[in-house]
Enzyme design. Structure first.
Site, PDB file in Angstrom:
ATOM      1  N   HIS A 253      -5.217  -0.773  -0.835  1.00 48.73           N
ATOM      2  CA  HIS A 253      -6.261  -1.536  -0.517  1.00 48.73           C
ATOM      3  C   HIS A 253      -7.137  -1.462  -1.627  1.00 48.73           C
ATOM      4  CE1 HIS A 253      -7.979   2.376   1.284  1.00 48.73           C
ATOM      5  NE2 HIS A 253      -8.878   1.967   0.931  1.00 48.73           N
TER       6      HIS A 253
ATOM      7  N   ASP B 299       0.156   1.357   3.106  1.00 50.86           N
ATOM      8  CA  ASP B 299      -1.127   1.271   2.198  1.00 50.86           C
ATOM      9  C   ASP B 299      -0.800   2.074   1.054  1.00 50.86           C
ATOM     10  OD1 ASP B 299      -3.617   0.942   0.926  1.00 50.86           O
ATOM     11  OD2 ASP B 299      -4.395   2.298   2.716  1.00 50.86           O
TER      12      ASP B 299
ATOM     13  N   SER C  61     -10.750   7.006  -1.026  1.00 48.52           N
ATOM     14  CA  SER C  61      -9.622   6.259  -0.875  1.00 48.52           C
ATOM     15  C   SER C  61      -8.493   6.536  -1.985  1.00 48.52           C
ATOM     16  CB  SER C  61      -9.602   4.670  -0.558  1.00 48.52           C
ATOM     17  OG  SER C  61     -10.282   4.718   0.781  1.00 48.52           O
TER      18      SER C  61
END
Length: 254
Positions: free
Chosen positions: A66, A112, A205
């Site tokens: 992402h 992801d 992230s």
């Protein structure tokens, strides 16, 4: 603020507002000893930090899928502790190619995972080293004490950290995590959960979950409204579930 910087900010805004659920610095953490985590990578767009990442070979950086988020071109910064210190021997390398897991789903954040192939090999030294990843599939035992690190926000909606921050976390039992997130959001075969006094926040992230000397997870998502939420634990992509795909791209696994 100059017109150029205003234009740059305006160009960044559409990209920087992607879902908070997806973009889970470290809250309630401590500053890491400079260069004690030489595998840490700042993934950047136009020299702005957007995500963490980590070096898994001298040519590849692992991060979350992402983090790509339609950015036309990313660069990585290696060997950093303080991102703003120009005196540091930071190494900036362009990304040659992007290898998003073919099963990545932007809505569910399943799979992801993203491998960034660098334009050239990283020159390894005391400040730049790769970290091992698992060699076989398997779960980390619930209750294991591991650690996370990054340059993300220091609290929900707070400011990002200029230095690498770190904190210890504990691996959560899969059934407990599934009961909190539901089976729809959490896949025990592909993900793992952690919890603790501190944890990841926006800007972390793509950073690694480290157990022992091995990167076992990639920071994926958490509570959309609260960093380090006691109700919705942070979820990490489980690296060991993807070894065949990783090996197909980078060859042997370190």
């Amino acid at each position: 603020m100059t017109i150029i910087s205003l234009l740059l900010l305006a160009s960044l805004l559409p990209h920087l507002t992607f879902t908070a659920r997806a973009n889970v610095g470290i809250v309630n953490g401590r500053e890491a000893k400079p260069h004690s985590r030489p595998y840490m990578v700042s993934v950047q767009f136009k020299e702005h930090h957007i995500c963490g990442g980590f070096l898994v070979s001298d040519r590849f950086v692992m991060t979350a899928a992402h983090c790509r988020n339609n950015f036309p071109a990313l660069t990585v910064v290696l060997g950093a502790h303080e991102l703003q210190r120009k005196s540091e021997n930071l190494v900036r390398i362009k990304v040659e190619s992007y290898h998003q897991h073919p099963g990545y789903d932007a809505e569910s954040l399943n799979n992801d995972l993203l491998l960034l192939k660098l334009e050239k090999n990283a020159q390894l030294n005391d400040n730049i080293k790769w970290i091992s990843i698992p060699t076989e599939e398997g779960d980390i035992e619930a209750g294991s004490v591991c650690s996370v690190a990054g340059w993300g926000r220091l609290k929900t909606n707070g400011t990002a950290s200029d230095c690498v921050m770190e904190t210890n976390v504990m691996v959560m039992n899969n059934e407990k995590c599934e009961s909190k997130w539901t089976k729809t959001a959490f896949s025990a075969s592909l993900m793992m959960c952690v919890y603790g006094d501190g944890g990841s926040c926006e800007g972390d992230s793509g950073g690694p979950l480290i157990c022992g000397d091995t990167a076992v997870g990639v920071s994926s998502f958490g509570d959309p409204d609260l960093c380090n939420s006691p109700e919705l634990p942070e979820v990490y992509t489980k690296i060991s579930a993807y070894l065949q795909w990783i090996k197909s791209l980078i060859g042997k696994v370190n």
